[in-house]
Every structure is written in structure tokens, then in C-alpha cells.
Motif scaffolding. Sequence first.
Motif, PDB file in Angstrom:
ATOM      1  N   LEU A   1       1.365   6.908   0.328  1.00 28.63           N
ATOM      2  CA  LEU A   1       0.277   5.935   0.306  1.00 28.63           C
ATOM      3  C   LEU A   1      -0.257   5.837  -1.116  1.00 28.63           C
ATOM      4  O   LEU A   1      -0.611   6.854  -1.722  1.00 28.63           O
ATOM      5  N   ARG A   2      -0.310   4.621  -1.655  1.00 27.65           N
ATOM      6  CA  ARG A   2      -0.854   4.416  -2.998  1.00 27.65           C
ATOM      7  C   ARG A   2      -2.379   4.395  -2.925  1.00 27.65           C
ATOM      8  O   ARG A   2      -2.964   3.554  -2.233  1.00 27.65           O
TER       9      ARG A   2
ATOM     10  N   ALA B   1       4.348  -3.299   2.298  1.00 35.46           N
ATOM     11  CA  ALA B   1       3.033  -3.549   2.881  1.00 35.46           C
ATOM     12  C   ALA B   1       3.081  -3.231   4.369  1.00 35.46           C
ATOM     13  O   ALA B   1       4.040  -3.578   5.058  1.00 35.46           O
TER      14      ALA B   1
ATOM     15  N   ARG C   1       0.823  -1.212   0.000  1.00 37.90           N
ATOM     16  CA  ARG C   1       0.000   0.000   0.000  1.00 37.90           C
ATOM     17  C   ARG C   1       0.856   1.261   0.000  1.00 37.90           C
ATOM     18  O   ARG C   1       0.361   2.340  -0.297  1.00 37.90           O
TER      19      ARG C   1
END
Length: 379
Positions: A61-62, A40, A5
Motif C-alpha cells: 500500500l502506497r 488501483a 494506491r
Amino acid sequence: MSAPRFVATCARGLEAVVAAELAALGLETAATEVGGVPFAADERGAVRACWRLRAASRVLLRLAAFPAPDDQALYRTMRALAESYAYTPLSPGALLHPDRSFAIAATSSRSALTDTRWIALKAKDAIADGQRARHGRRADVDRERPDLALRIRLHDDRATLLLDLVGDPLDRCGYRVESTAAPVREQLAAAALLASGWDGRGPVVDPMCGSGTFLAEAGAIARGLAPNRLRVSWAFTGLPGFEGLLDEVRREPIPAPDPDARLFGNDLEPSAAAAARRNLDAAGLGDATSISVGDAFDFEPPPGPGLVTVNPPYGERIAESAEQWKRLGDLLKRRYAGWKAVVLAGDPSRGKQLGLRPSRRIPVWNGPLEARVLVVDLW
């Protein structure tokens, strides 16, 4: 592993160091990218990365990834994200609420869309139009201190929308209260130390210390001090799910290999030595530090073994010549026998001219300039 993420960004050449740091923090990493390491984590793990990473520049943060072969495709998807249902507190539909100000920056590589200002403008308009459609109003754009610092990255006609969790970049550690000409960046100094295999024990010497960056980073590693302990603001503190996490992470213990480590700096220029003193005081390491003024070739180190770091001031105190680099190599062999040496060489060819055999040669980028970190075991 679960889908990554987050992304820890860094200068080119430091990806492996950042990946090792993340692994040491108990966070799962994916294959490194140029200038970044996906990982992650839950929200607490992301805050731990912000607080503890020494060689990274930012933690992102994606939020989404999607095809963007042209500006219309970019606009449609960005607008859809702003109009989307809020599945979780950190989903685009929840974050892109008009109550939160935002700013957006763009980068592009190997894509049809190349004008980064146009990309950012198109994405901004799409968010605003999506907010009006869903909420009847749009958010303010704040380029100085936005609630959401968004980034659009285009690569091979594919866009990734990211949210900056840091704010000011991590190289603004807060202890550099005075600078000198061409100082080494904090992340590069820390990465060189981490990559060297130094165990964090024994005295640390920098006979050409400049503003003291290598000493400050080494002292923090040895004494178990968080690299970002002096920061007063973070972008993540206003985000849902991050409430109270920084206080929890602050209480987590950090390994301290040598809490009594001593730092010894020296510089030919009195102004540089004074700057190093002020910076190390600001870093909370003044009680561990001795700073002197003089020629590096006359400096007598304390009893070792320990770590010696050298960032030669190219063209000034050490001339750009093979003879002077050989003299530096002779100094290290003679006066620091049994020590570990970390040398930052601006010219990749300088390693051979030292007359030493580095155990590691790490290609890095010091800003726009290619350099080498040379690790030498002097035993």
C-alpha cells in the motif's frame, strides 16, 4: 483511472504477467515499473490480489511520496507524516500510532542517499520523534512480526513510503515441505505457465520434475485453486478497513479450466521424486499426481495433447552442451507432438540449441541469474 494506491511487486521480467493477472481480477493497472505493477483498488480488491496473484512477490500500500534529496529532508517529512492528522483509517497519521509496532526497510537507486541502513534508521527515528510529539510516547520496533512492515524506496532522490500487506513473501506458498538442489521459485514457475498461453486443460508432464514446483503450479491453475490457500497469516488482517474481507474473498469463485487434470512427474533421482510426491500431497494435489523414477528420455507420457514443462538441471542430468540441448529438442518433437512445451533455460543461448522455434522467449530473473522462459507449440 483512479490513482493507484497499491503495488504488486515481482521478480524482474515478470511485470507483464502480473499486470495481466491484475487485469483478470478486475483491477486497473498503471504503467509497470521495474519489479512492480501499480494498481488501483479498494481494500477488498487488494485482498483479492494477495489471495489470487500467482506471479507476484508482495502487495504493498502506497502511503506517501515526497522529495528526499538528503537525510534532513527525509527526516522532516517522515516526522511530519507521523504527526499528521488521521484523515482516513489508512492515512499515515492513523496507521503510525504508537499502539502499533513497526519495522522499516529501505532500498535506494540513483539517489544521493545510498546507505540503506542509514535511510531506515533516519526514517525510524523520524517516526518515533513524531509519535512522541503527537502522542507523548513512541511505538515499539519489532523486526520479526511488526504490526506495520514499512518500506522506504528512494529513486532519483524521491522517496516512497509503502506498507506491506502480505507479511511472509508470496513465494512461501506452504506446499514446499521438502526441497531439492536449486528449485525453481513458485512465482517463476507460475509466471511461465501463465505467459505460455496454456489453456489449463489436458495432462501435465514434467519429465525432470525435481521437487515438483511446475506440477504444483499447473495443477492449481487447472483446478482453480488459490495460490495462497495454505497461508495461515497475513499482515493486512490487523489493519482498519480489512476486517472480514479475507473470508469474503475466499468465497469468490476461481476459474477451473480442468478440475480433473492429471499431473505426471518423473525424475532420475529417487530423492527428488520422493520430494515431489510429498510436496504435491501438501499442495492437495496428491490424488491427481503420478510420480515415477527414471531417465527423462525414457519416460512415456500419457495420451495428449497437454502441457510438458522442463527445467533442465544444468550441469547434472543434462550436461551444458549444445548436443544435449539438441537431444532434448528432439525428444520434445518426437514424444510430445501436438503438445505445448514450457522450457526454463538458464542460458539465454539455449533456445537456438533446442532446434525448435519458440513462439515466445521471455527474459526473466531466477534469483540473481538471468534466464529465459521458452514457449514452444509442438504442432
